[in-house]
Design an enzyme around this catalytic site. Sequence first.
Site, PDB file in Angstrom:
ATOM      1  N   LYS A 185      37.332  53.507  41.826  1.00 50.85           N
ATOM      2  CA  LYS A 185      38.638  53.396  42.476  1.00 50.85           C
ATOM      3  C   LYS A 185      38.620  54.076  43.841  1.00 50.85           C
ATOM      4  O   LYS A 185      38.032  55.162  43.995  1.00 50.85           O
ATOM      5  CB  LYS A 185      39.696  54.019  41.559  1.00 50.85           C
ATOM      6  CG  LYS A 185      41.137  53.910  42.020  1.00 50.85           C
ATOM      7  CD  LYS A 185      42.052  54.513  40.955  1.00 50.85           C
ATOM      8  CE  LYS A 185      43.494  54.572  41.369  1.00 50.85           C
ATOM      9  NZ  LYS A 185      44.351  55.182  40.313  1.00 50.85           N
TER      10      LYS A 185
ATOM     11  N   SER B 189      48.153  52.597  39.201  1.00 49.69           N
ATOM     12  CA  SER B 189      47.544  52.355  40.485  1.00 49.69           C
ATOM     13  C   SER B 189      46.081  51.910  40.383  1.00 49.69           C
ATOM     14  O   SER B 189      45.503  51.483  41.383  1.00 49.69           O
ATOM     15  CB  SER B 189      47.634  53.637  41.330  1.00 49.69           C
ATOM     16  OG  SER B 189      46.887  54.704  40.761  1.00 49.69           O
TER      17      SER B 189
ATOM     18  N   SER C 236      48.509  55.620  35.514  1.00 46.84           N
ATOM     19  CA  SER C 236      47.755  54.716  36.379  1.00 46.84           C
ATOM     20  C   SER C 236      46.478  54.152  35.778  1.00 46.84           C
ATOM     21  O   SER C 236      45.867  53.267  36.379  1.00 46.84           O
ATOM     22  CB  SER C 236      47.434  55.409  37.701  1.00 46.84           C
ATOM     23  OG  SER C 236      48.609  55.620  38.440  1.00 46.84           O
TER      24      SER C 236
END
Length: 476
Positions: free
Chosen positions: A87, A161, A185
């Site tokens: 990420k 996210s 997330s």
Amino acid sequence: MTDSQTPVHHVHAFADDALGELDATGVAEAIRSGRVSQSEAVEAAIRRAESVDPALGAIACADFDRARRAASSPAGGFFSGVPTFIKDNVDVVGLPTQEGSSAFRAQPAPADGEFAASFRRLGPVCLGKTQLSEFGISASAESPGRIVRNPWCTDYSSGASSAGSAALVAAGVVPFAHGNDGGGSIRIPAAACGLVGLKPSRGRVPQDGLFGRMPVRVVADGVLTRTVRDTAAYLREVERLHPVHNLPPVGDVRRAGDRSLRVAMVIESPFTPTGDETAAAVRGAARLLESMGHRVEEIPAPVPETFLEDFKTYYGLLFLYMNATGKSTFDPSFDWHRTESLTRGFAGYTLHRLHRLPAAIARLRASTRRSRELYADYDLVLTPTVSHLTPRIGHIDPTLPFEIAMERLLAWVGFTPLQNATGDPAVSLPFGISSQGTPIGIQLAGPLGSEARVLEMAYAVEEARPFARIQDRLGE
């Protein structure tokens, strides 16, 4: 894909290649046995990424050439040679850390951060970095020009996210990918994309320094996977490299547990109503657990009235910090005025409540004690992962006025933030497909350090109710 293009439904990359339909454990076994090489696995993942990412928008920064070089030099570790992504809010040497934002132009990181360094020691080959919502704020990654679409139905959100990682794993590009979770997330995109997403206990997994310096350490790192065994294997291997002596060990969890557990079920969040299909999925999961011999009792949400306000006030502190330190924290090019309205609005929200911040932080820290009291009576808690079905792209547009975007965000995220405050582990598991064609997730949470118990129950659910596969639904 641009916003004006017509979305394509059911996008996936599963093929008869070196990766096939294998999970990360299966790919690692195939490489160790010599059935496929690391280079073949990485090339297959690159081809898959190139075929579907134009429709998904999940990759923030591709690093294919370096991945090819890494695959030609076998590394050690249980996941040696397994392709993955990281990420884009943790540092990876040689790649920019853009944080999903247009407010600055990131330079290549000079070294791996603590998470990436730890992850590499497990042996996976990183193909690049994945998109997220700006600074990980929103539960939907749909910034202007950087929309991450759901592979199950591309006019819907992939959650956030850790949106890009979830989309790539669900679409079959890689078998697992990094995510982190500061308010849901990992779990929210897992629910939206039909994956297993476990937020580990606070301190279980090494993480970059900024996350560890927070007054309340709400963020935890982990992975998104398609199988429970991959999540269990990841935690097992991390623990072998980084044992945490103040938490009970996870160990090598490979199957469902064999004892009856006391499970509290919470259907309604105190913040927002739960949708009918979501509530029905959780009640269905409760019936399944009862059929296995577990005792399920419905209880009110174990959340104090102040929790939502405290969590919002604390979260805004993070963005006030970015405003004050952006040029040094991120890059000298940082311009606060180029951030999204959700980011600026969160900071402004806390700016007007700074006098309440010390009490909010104290109450959030005290949530750990409240959690211990709850788990004196129950072994696990069963809830929805999110309060209603996955929204369409545009519903939680971060450029909307702050009040509108925040209201819509909170109407969806009614359950996940509690474990970020308490530090407890929680996993989202797929539990059926909604009427709109997107997955529904249920959440199982346990007390601090109880990942083994949570995983054992996750195995039981997976065995009794096999997870839907996107490749089986193409063309429906």
